[in-house]
Scaffold this motif. Structure first.
Motif, PDB file in Angstrom:
ATOM      1  N   PHE A  35       0.827  -1.203   0.000  1.00  0.00           N
ATOM      2  CA  PHE A  35       0.000   0.000   0.000  1.00  0.00           C
ATOM      3  C   PHE A  35       0.863   1.255   0.000  1.00  0.00           C
ATOM      4  N   LYS A  36       0.520   2.197  -0.879  1.00  0.00           N
ATOM      5  CA  LYS A  36       1.192   3.497  -0.924  1.00  0.00           C
ATOM      6  C   LYS A  36       0.250   4.577  -0.385  1.00  0.00           C
ATOM      7  N   TYR A  37      -0.901   4.747  -1.023  1.00  0.00           N
ATOM      8  CA  TYR A  37      -1.938   5.673  -0.565  1.00  0.00           C
ATOM      9  C   TYR A  37      -3.237   5.305  -1.273  1.00  0.00           C
TER      10      TYR A  37
ATOM     11  N   LYS B 200      -3.658   4.476   5.524  1.00  0.00           N
ATOM     12  CA  LYS B 200      -4.237   3.210   5.979  1.00  0.00           C
ATOM     13  C   LYS B 200      -5.236   3.371   7.117  1.00  0.00           C
ATOM     14  N   ASP B 201      -5.081   4.408   7.940  1.00  0.00           N
ATOM     15  CA  ASP B 201      -5.911   4.549   9.136  1.00  0.00           C
ATOM     16  C   ASP B 201      -7.183   5.364   8.903  1.00  0.00           C
TER      17      ASP B 201
ATOM     18  N   ASP C  40     -18.728   4.787   0.407  1.00  0.00           N
ATOM     19  CA  ASP C  40     -17.525   5.484  -0.047  1.00  0.00           C
ATOM     20  C   ASP C  40     -16.949   4.754  -1.256  1.00  0.00           C
ATOM     21  N   VAL C  41     -16.240   5.490  -2.084  1.00  0.00           N
ATOM     22  CA  VAL C  41     -15.538   4.915  -3.239  1.00  0.00           C
ATOM     23  C   VAL C  41     -14.046   5.100  -2.993  1.00  0.00           C
ATOM     24  N   VAL C  42     -13.269   4.024  -3.164  1.00  0.00           N
ATOM     25  CA  VAL C  42     -11.842   4.039  -2.855  1.00  0.00           C
ATOM     26  C   VAL C  42     -11.052   3.539  -4.051  1.00  0.00           C
ATOM     27  N   GLN C  43      -9.957   4.230  -4.337  1.00  0.00           N
ATOM     28  CA  GLN C  43      -8.997   3.791  -5.345  1.00  0.00           C
ATOM     29  C   GLN C  43      -7.653   3.629  -4.638  1.00  0.00           C
ATOM     30  N   VAL C  44      -7.117   2.406  -4.617  1.00  0.00           N
ATOM     31  CA  VAL C  44      -5.898   2.082  -3.891  1.00  0.00           C
ATOM     32  C   VAL C  44      -4.713   2.133  -4.849  1.00  0.00           C
TER      33      VAL C  44
ATOM     34  N   GLU D 267      10.080   1.959  -5.128  1.00  0.00           N
ATOM     35  CA  GLU D 267       9.689   2.420  -3.801  1.00  0.00           C
ATOM     36  C   GLU D 267       9.630   1.273  -2.807  1.00  0.00           C
ATOM     37  N   TYR D 268       9.372   0.076  -3.293  1.00  0.00           N
ATOM     38  CA  TYR D 268       9.249  -1.089  -2.430  1.00  0.00           C
ATOM     39  C   TYR D 268      10.608  -1.645  -2.064  1.00  0.00           C
ATOM     40  N   GLY D 269      11.686  -1.076  -2.661  1.00  0.00           N
ATOM     41  CA  GLY D 269      13.027  -1.516  -2.350  1.00  0.00           C
ATOM     42  C   GLY D 269      13.409  -2.775  -3.089  1.00  0.00           C
TER      43      GLY D 269
END
Length: 148
Positions: A55-57, A74-75, A82-86, A93-95
């Protein structure tokens, strides 16, 4: 009666959205405070178990946001409909280093492929048949071959 049941059970319908597409309003993810909470983190674990780690945002539209869309973490507490786009972390970025379609950790990659010259030096002369000539045939066959 149906809306009363949703309120009494404290169920929260959350719709997901892919980038560049309208939200999928046919199949909501149903979250409740009794099963881990109604946060983005719980939604991610509901969608896929590895999504929480990657997860990034998220972008969120709905009653739980001050403005639409709102970038949330995340919190963030979600509300009904609600509508969410992950958004996930990229390989950089994940290394990790991207290799094909899979991600491999840096430092854990296999040794680089050695050139064919290195392989020829390691093998003995009996197994080295890459000299351009045909394999030597002496015409002698042992008794175990089964031929008379």
């Amino acid at each position: 009666l149906l809306s009363l049941m949703w309120d009494m059970l404290a169920l929260c319908r959350v719709y997901t959205r892919r980038r560049g597409e309208p939200p999928d309003l046919d199949e909501p993810s149903v979250l409740t405070s009794g099963r881990g909470g109604v946060t983005i983190k719980n939604l991610c674990s509901h969608l896929h178990r590895d999504l929480v780690k990657e997860f990034k945002y998220a972008l969120c539209w709905g009653r739980s946001c001050k403005h639409a869309p709102q970038r949330v973490g995340k919190d963030h507490e979600l509300m009904d409909e609600d509508v969410v786009q992950v958004f996930k972390k990229t390989a950089k970025e994940y290394g990790q280093e991207k290799k094909g379609k899979t991600l491999t950790k840096q430092g854990c990659l296999a040794e680089p492929k050695k050139s064919s010259e290195d392989k020829k030096e390691k093998r003995g002369p009996s197994s080295n048949r890459h000299d351009g000539g045909p394999a030597k045939n002496t015409g002698k066959m042992g008794k175990s071959a089964g031929f008379a």
